[in-house]
Design an enzyme around this catalytic site. Structure first.
Site, PDB file in Angstrom:
ATOM      1  N   CYS A  44       0.776  -1.070  -0.071  1.00  0.00           N
ATOM      2  CA  CYS A  44       0.026   0.110  -0.017  1.00  0.00           C
ATOM      3  C   CYS A  44       1.000   1.348  -0.034  1.00  0.00           C
ATOM      4  O   CYS A  44       0.651   2.208  -0.733  1.00  0.00           O
ATOM      5  CB  CYS A  44      -0.883  -0.223   1.268  1.00  0.00           C
ATOM      6  SG  CYS A  44      -2.012   1.619   1.419  1.00  0.00           S
ATOM      7  N   LYS A  53      -1.916   7.476  -5.444  1.00  0.00           N
ATOM      8  CA  LYS A  53      -2.859   8.520  -5.204  1.00  0.00           C
ATOM      9  C   LYS A  53      -2.065   9.825  -5.348  1.00  0.00           C
ATOM     10  O   LYS A  53      -2.449  10.835  -5.723  1.00  0.00           O
ATOM     11  CB  LYS A  53      -3.412   8.554  -3.712  1.00  0.00           C
ATOM     12  CG  LYS A  53      -4.351   7.595  -3.508  1.00  0.00           C
ATOM     13  CD  LYS A  53      -5.388   7.039  -4.154  1.00  0.00           C
ATOM     14  CE  LYS A  53      -5.319   6.181  -5.254  1.00  0.00           C
ATOM     15  NZ  LYS A  53      -5.301   4.670  -5.277  1.00  0.00           N
ATOM     16  N   ILE A 185      -7.089  -0.967 -10.657  1.00  0.00           N
ATOM     17  CA  ILE A 185      -5.715  -0.621 -10.935  1.00  0.00           C
ATOM     18  C   ILE A 185      -5.847  -0.090 -12.535  1.00  0.00           C
ATOM     19  O   ILE A 185      -5.532   1.020 -12.716  1.00  0.00           O
ATOM     20  CB  ILE A 185      -4.934  -1.736 -10.770  1.00  0.00           C
ATOM     21  CG1 ILE A 185      -4.816  -1.940  -9.101  1.00  0.00           C
ATOM     22  CG2 ILE A 185      -3.301  -1.532 -11.385  1.00  0.00           C
ATOM     23  CD1 ILE A 185      -3.660  -3.278  -8.924  1.00  0.00           C
ATOM     24  N   GLU A 204     -11.386  -5.200 -21.287  1.00  0.00           N
ATOM     25  CA  GLU A 204     -11.996  -5.654 -20.085  1.00  0.00           C
ATOM     26  C   GLU A 204     -12.537  -6.902 -20.639  1.00  0.00           C
ATOM     27  O   GLU A 204     -13.546  -6.754 -21.695  1.00  0.00           O
ATOM     28  CB  GLU A 204     -12.959  -4.768 -19.588  1.00  0.00           C
ATOM     29  CG  GLU A 204     -14.076  -5.441 -18.664  1.00  0.00           C
ATOM     30  CD  GLU A 204     -13.204  -6.007 -17.349  1.00  0.00           C
ATOM     31  OE1 GLU A 204     -12.092  -5.772 -16.788  1.00  0.00           O
ATOM     32  OE2 GLU A 204     -13.831  -7.205 -17.043  1.00  0.00           O
ATOM     33  N   HIS A 444     -24.228  23.655   4.319  1.00  0.00           N
ATOM     34  CA  HIS A 444     -24.470  24.093   2.614  1.00  0.00           C
ATOM     35  C   HIS A 444     -23.480  25.190   2.410  1.00  0.00           C
ATOM     36  O   HIS A 444     -23.379  26.053   3.237  1.00  0.00           O
ATOM     37  CB  HIS A 444     -25.912  24.796   2.760  1.00  0.00           C
ATOM     38  CG  HIS A 444     -26.213  25.335   1.450  1.00  0.00           C
ATOM     39  ND1 HIS A 444     -26.398  24.597   0.427  1.00  0.00           N
ATOM     40  CD2 HIS A 444     -26.360  26.728   1.088  1.00  0.00           C
ATOM     41  CE1 HIS A 444     -26.776  25.166  -0.602  1.00  0.00           C
ATOM     42  NE2 HIS A 444     -26.722  26.812  -0.225  1.00  0.00           N
TER      43      HIS A 444
HETATM   44  P1  NAD Z   1      -9.705  -5.973 -10.172  1.00  0.00           P
HETATM   45  O1  NAD Z   1     -10.144  -7.233  -9.652  1.00  0.00           O
HETATM   46  O2  NAD Z   1     -10.226  -4.805  -9.482  1.00  0.00           O
HETATM   47  O3  NAD Z   1      -9.911  -5.826 -11.778  1.00  0.00           O
HETATM   48  C1  NAD Z   1      -9.300  -6.752 -12.681  1.00  0.00           C
HETATM   49  C2  NAD Z   1     -10.274  -6.771 -13.868  1.00  0.00           C
HETATM   50  O4  NAD Z   1      -9.502  -7.486 -15.091  1.00  0.00           O
HETATM   51  C3  NAD Z   1     -11.490  -7.157 -13.826  1.00  0.00           C
HETATM   52  O5  NAD Z   1     -12.592  -6.417 -14.411  1.00  0.00           O
HETATM   53  C4  NAD Z   1     -11.476  -8.342 -14.690  1.00  0.00           C
HETATM   54  O6  NAD Z   1     -12.771  -8.784 -15.268  1.00  0.00           O
HETATM   55  C5  NAD Z   1     -10.585  -8.253 -15.636  1.00  0.00           C
HETATM   56  N1  NAD Z   1      -9.852  -9.320 -16.514  1.00  0.00           N
HETATM   57  C6  NAD Z   1      -9.357 -10.164 -15.742  1.00  0.00           C
HETATM   58  N2  NAD Z   1      -8.623 -10.991 -16.641  1.00  0.00           N
HETATM   59  C7  NAD Z   1      -8.610 -10.321 -17.817  1.00  0.00           C
HETATM   60  C8  NAD Z   1      -8.071 -10.714 -19.207  1.00  0.00           C
HETATM   61  N3  NAD Z   1      -7.547 -11.784 -19.292  1.00  0.00           N
HETATM   62  N4  NAD Z   1      -8.456  -9.821 -20.046  1.00  0.00           N
HETATM   63  C9  NAD Z   1      -9.135  -8.824 -19.767  1.00  0.00           C
HETATM   64  N5  NAD Z   1      -9.500  -8.373 -18.644  1.00  0.00           N
HETATM   65  C10 NAD Z   1      -9.329  -9.157 -17.500  1.00  0.00           C
HETATM   66  O7  NAD Z   1      -8.198  -6.148 -10.055  1.00  0.00           O
HETATM   67  P2  NAD Z   1      -6.994  -5.020 -10.047  1.00  0.00           P
HETATM   68  O8  NAD Z   1      -7.343  -3.734 -10.721  1.00  0.00           O
HETATM   69  O9  NAD Z   1      -5.796  -5.816 -10.571  1.00  0.00           O
HETATM   70  O10 NAD Z   1      -6.785  -4.809  -8.614  1.00  0.00           O
HETATM   71  C11 NAD Z   1      -6.490  -5.684  -7.582  1.00  0.00           C
HETATM   72  C12 NAD Z   1      -6.875  -5.533  -6.397  1.00  0.00           C
HETATM   73  O11 NAD Z   1      -6.146  -4.377  -5.488  1.00  0.00           O
HETATM   74  C13 NAD Z   1      -8.342  -4.809  -6.230  1.00  0.00           C
HETATM   75  O12 NAD Z   1      -9.412  -6.050  -6.262  1.00  0.00           O
HETATM   76  C14 NAD Z   1      -8.594  -4.179  -5.213  1.00  0.00           C
HETATM   77  O13 NAD Z   1      -8.678  -5.026  -3.991  1.00  0.00           O
HETATM   78  C15 NAD Z   1      -7.109  -3.701  -4.913  1.00  0.00           C
HETATM   79  N6  NAD Z   1      -6.934  -2.327  -5.300  1.00  0.00           N
HETATM   80  C16 NAD Z   1      -7.756  -1.399  -4.738  1.00  0.00           C
HETATM   81  C17 NAD Z   1      -7.434  -0.042  -5.078  1.00  0.00           C
HETATM   82  C18 NAD Z   1      -8.524   0.968  -4.394  1.00  0.00           C
HETATM   83  O14 NAD Z   1      -9.150   0.405  -3.167  1.00  0.00           O
HETATM   84  N7  NAD Z   1      -8.640   2.193  -4.812  1.00  0.00           N
HETATM   85  C19 NAD Z   1      -6.812   0.216  -6.021  1.00  0.00           C
HETATM   86  C20 NAD Z   1      -6.014  -0.703  -6.793  1.00  0.00           C
HETATM   87  C21 NAD Z   1      -6.250  -1.994  -6.143  1.00  0.00           C
END
Ligand code: NAD
Length: 474
Positions: A44, A53, A185, A204, A444
């Protein structure tokens, strides 16, 4: 081999691990915190939430400056000095990690920089630069986190390939960037690179961005991303990646997607996997489930009574604030206090621009589970503060028990949604009703009024939206 004993050993010093160690110390326990980094912080602080961020803040400033032309203030296009930008981001990381290290020392938490191996249900061996330390413990908290998912078909040995860690290093601003994965991400880092000038394409595989999130919230963001990104390809898979002289050629399969495309760089962000392959775990009775998460009970105790597990390694959602909350539960349990992990609402925030935030029951979950809910929505087009800052595209909604009006969930899409959601979390946890929310005076003009006005919408009495109630309400 040196030998030190401790009451509580915490393996992994991310927001779960250091929160556990510091709370245990506050309760008077002798604690040792183990991590390979120089200071606590974990993914993190070093390679995740915090550096991203910092970069998203810069992206937001650039975006606002461009947008200001609508208000009669035109700035020149920004000249981005990547070295200074990287130094700013690194400064943020250094300040936070050293600060977290400092508050640990003040608590007299022993910090061992090294790699831990479990040698049984009550002992660890820690390999440090000065040699190996044997560390018998009464209790151990495993807080080893997670790592980016690697898919063999998307693993190309090329300097042009990025994951969330290398993307945050900001090696350059590629002319074109393919983002595989339209999740947290992919959308956050896609926003950073697109704002800095890359032509970003997102692939996606499911039918929509941010699977699982209510569509009305995602739509608010998607409209904006459709302008910011060059292309969003849904229901699409990357079937091939091959390096060519000028970039990486990606082959696509999906509705409306081109057959292939050439990209300067490719960022793969398709989820994360728990770090449960902890050396020596087999010397204990700790069990790991089919998805790789360590199995725990409501107090986060594993099948080995002396060992607890918290954070990403102990289950979804993989969010820092869920980890630090579990940390307190586990330490309370170790201290013999009554504690259980049973939140009604764990907030989630996607830090794009606009942000999306939600907590508690979503409308999608309510439909799946057959919960009788009514959602009360307040569009930011009627929200004075949103108009003054020229961000009227947002939406606030309460997911309410239809009969009692109890707030079961809250969803917000709009600028600053991540800050606003905390009130929703409190409402859900406190069992607040729409009546409570409308009777609470909100300042407000602020974006927070959208929560109060959503509650008024439930009663058909929102001052700024004319929408008669579906039935007579008291
Ligand atoms: P995620 O699970 O949010 O998203 C992964 C995406 O990739 C999904 O939409 C999935 O359908 C897609 N996907 C999977 N395989 C694929 C493929 N072969 N081709 C195309 N699309 C595909 O995962 P992430 O973005 O890697 O983040 C990982 C974790 O990290 C998150 O689940 C979250 O818990 C954490 N995270 C949180 C924050 C936040 O709180 N703002 C920010 C970044 C990461």
């Amino acid at each position: 081999m040196a030998r030190e004993s401790t009451r509580v050993a915490v393996l992994g010093a991310g927001p779960g691990g250091y929160a556990a160690a510091y709370y245990a110390a506050d309760l008077g326990m002798q604690v040792t915190l183990i991590d390979e980094e120089k200071n606590p912080g974990g993914v993190c602080l070093y390679r995740g939430c915090i550096p991203s961020k910092a970069l998203l803040h810069v992206a937001r400033v650039i975006d606002e400056a461009r947008h200001a032309v609508r208000w009669g203030v035109a700035f020149a296009e920004p000249a981005v000095d990547l070295d200074t930008l990287r130094a700013y981001k690194q400064g943020v990381v250094d300040k936070l990690t050293s600060g977290v290290g400092q508050v640990g020392r003040l608590r007299r938490v022993k910090y061992l920089q090294g790699r831990g191996t479990l040698t049984g249900p009550r002992s660890l061996a820690v390999a440090t630069s000065g040699g190996e330390t044997e560390l018998p413990f009464e209790h151990c908290v495993l807080a080893t986190g997670s790592h980016p998912t690697r898919i063999p078909a998307l693993s190309l040995d090329s300097a042009r390939m990025l994951d969330s860690t290398s993307a945050l290093e900001l090696p350059d601003v590629p002319t074109s960037l393919l983002v595989v994965g339209g999740g947290y991400i992919g959308l956050e880092l896609g926003t950073v690179y697109a704002t800095l000038g890359s032509a970003v394409s997102v692939v996606e595989m499911t039918p929509g961005l941010l699977p699982g999130v209510d569509r009305d919230l995602v739509n608010v963001l998607q409209k904006r991303l459709e302008k910011l990104f060059s292309r969003i390809m849904l229901n699409t898979k990357v079937v091939k990646l091959a390096e060519e002289a000028d970039g990486i050629r990606a082959g696509f399969e999906g509705e409306g997607a081109p057959k292939d495309g050439l990209f300067d760089r490719v960022l793969v962000a398709v989820g994360r996997r728990p770090n449960s392959k902890i050396p020596g775990l087999e010397t204990t009775r700790v069990r790991v489930d089919a998805k790789g998460f360590i199995e725990t009970d409501g107090q986060r105790r594993t099948a080995e009574p002396s060992i607890f597990a918290i954070g990403d390694v102990a289950g979804e959602p993989m969010l820092a604030h869920k980890a630090s909350h579990e940390a307190r539960v586990a330490i309370d349990a170790i201290a013999g206090r009554k504690a259980v992990f049973e939140p009604l609402a764990i907030p989630a925030v996607v830090f794009t621009e606009p942000e999306i935030a939600w907590c508690g029951l979503t409308e999608t979950q309510a439909a799946e589970r057959g919960v009788d809910v009514e959602s009360a929505k307040f569009p930011w087009g009627a929200l004075s503060r949103a108009i003054t800052v020229d961000r009227p595209e947002g939406l606030t909604k309460l997911v309410l028990d239809r009969r009692s009006g109890r707030v079961l969930g809250v969803g917000i899409a709009g600028s600053g949604a991540g800050e606003l959601i905390a009130e929703g979390v409190l409402a859900v946890e406190m069992g607040a009703t729409a009546e409570d929310m409308r009777l609470t005076i909100h300042p407000h003009p602020t974006l927070s009024e959208s929560l109060m006005e959503s509650a008024e919408v439930f009663f058909g009495q929102s001052t700024h939206v004319y929408k008669p109630a579906k039935g007579l309400r008291p």
